[in-house]
Design an enzyme around this catalytic site. Sequence first.
Site, PDB file in Angstrom:
ATOM      1  N   ARG A  61       0.847  -1.205   0.000  1.00 39.20           N
ATOM      2  CA  ARG A  61       0.000   0.000   0.000  1.00 39.20           C
ATOM      3  C   ARG A  61       0.883   1.256   0.000  1.00 39.20           C
ATOM      4  NH1 ARG A  61      -2.533   1.567   4.511  1.00 39.20           N
ATOM      5  NH2 ARG A  61      -2.960  -0.562   5.156  1.00 39.20           N
ATOM      6  N   TYR A 113     -18.966  15.811 -17.591  1.00 36.76           N
ATOM      7  CA  TYR A 113     -19.188  14.374 -17.435  1.00 36.76           C
ATOM      8  C   TYR A 113     -20.208  14.136 -16.312  1.00 36.76           C
ATOM      9  CZ  TYR A 113     -18.415   9.544 -16.142  1.00 36.76           C
ATOM     10  OH  TYR A 113     -18.620   8.236 -15.814  1.00 36.76           O
ATOM     11  N   ASP A 184     -10.274  18.971 -14.950  1.00 36.68           N
ATOM     12  CA  ASP A 184     -10.384  17.629 -15.517  1.00 36.68           C
ATOM     13  C   ASP A 184      -9.928  17.737 -16.966  1.00 36.68           C
ATOM     14  OD1 ASP A 184     -11.121  15.255 -16.750  1.00 36.68           O
ATOM     15  OD2 ASP A 184     -12.957  14.997 -15.570  1.00 36.68           O
ATOM     16  N   LYS A 209      -9.024   6.402 -19.980  1.00 28.44           N
ATOM     17  CA  LYS A 209      -9.252   6.846 -21.366  1.00 28.44           C
ATOM     18  C   LYS A 209      -7.940   6.811 -22.157  1.00 28.44           C
ATOM     19  CE  LYS A 209     -13.286   7.609 -19.573  1.00 28.44           C
ATOM     20  NZ  LYS A 209     -14.234   6.522 -19.501  1.00 28.44           N
TER      21      LYS A 209
END
Length: 384
Positions: A61, A113, A184, A209
């Site tokens: 982690r 979005y 974004d 993406k």
Amino acid sequence: METEAPVADRKNAPSLDTLFAQANGAIDAQTGAVVPPVQSATTFVRDELYQPISPNHVYSRDDNDLLRLTEEMLARAEHAEDGLLLPSGMAAVASVMRTVGNGGRIILQSGIYWGTTKFARDFCNRRGIDLIEVDCADIDALRDVAKPADILWIETPSNPYLKTVDIAACSKIARAIGAALVVDSTAATPVLSQPLDLGADIVMHSATKAINGHSDVLAGFLACARQESDLWQLMRADRHDAGAMIGSFEAWLLIRGMRTLPLRVERMSATALSIAQFLDSHPRVEKVLYPGLPDDPGHDVACRQMSGGYGSLLSFLVRGSREQALESVGKLKLFKRATSLGGVESLVEHRHTIEDTVPDTLLRLSVGIENPTNLIGDLEAALT
Ligand code: PLP
């Protein structure tokens, strides 16, 4: 004052395509392998004195070499001081918004979005946070509603309306109201735009993406202008303490995809522009939404803040009814009918079917790396 590097140094400085093709020069120290190995262990042994055998390898982690390499590559592309990889784009969105305390304020670009809008509305409602939604592509409209806030959130180019937002102008407004500017930049990719250079505090990507580009990994990425800022420290601690980590194999797949990111984005953007021009003069098309077209309302700003292309996402309105739009979608053979964007394969989406505020004749295209003539032929056949 900053001085430019001497010409010889600039010529020799590796550019993004070189850095990415060689994964920042990552060569496995033990074997010389040109591809980094996938480390699947979650824990690492200590020596007799209970010291880690390798100081950066205690528990996965905290310690994941592939995650670190992915973050370094992307932070470098974004001209950022630091970067954080998260398990999805939405995990990255949530990580930023969760820094706003009860009773705070978020100013959010409208028409972006839908997942971001939905998360912001639900989250703000639960926390008593004032949410102001405004079309930030209209800087005067933003200025009119601007008041002290924690975050000013923009998405450029926006999905699915492809609106271009002036990042530098938003940065000035954000400074004036004491807000952090978050961009974004998923549709722009780290290849075409570096929002931090224009005054953004945080840049965010759905790495699902174009960054990954092969439609086989969910991931999100955040990068910051100043890693010492309270906002960034909060997000770094939150990712660690809340455990929102990505697995080694996902990071490995991202690095593999990112080696060709500049090449893919260049090809996809050039093809998207050709398709936008083709659609723009087609009698069955009412309107094309794409910042690369000279008469697009965001073209001038896009020319200033993007370089190398305008991205692979575009939308257009089919002349006629919802049924006629759907009939065209049904005839497409190369464009696959599926959601998402930025992959090597071209996709078409009738957004209204899943988001009913979007016009029912709007079709969104994600342009891939296929032969441009074939893609235009597919659209031509579908629009007859
Ligand atoms: N931001 C934008 C602009 C998007 O298009 C998407 C997904 O489509 C997201 C964020 C969310 O990313 P993810 O699907 O990786 O959670």
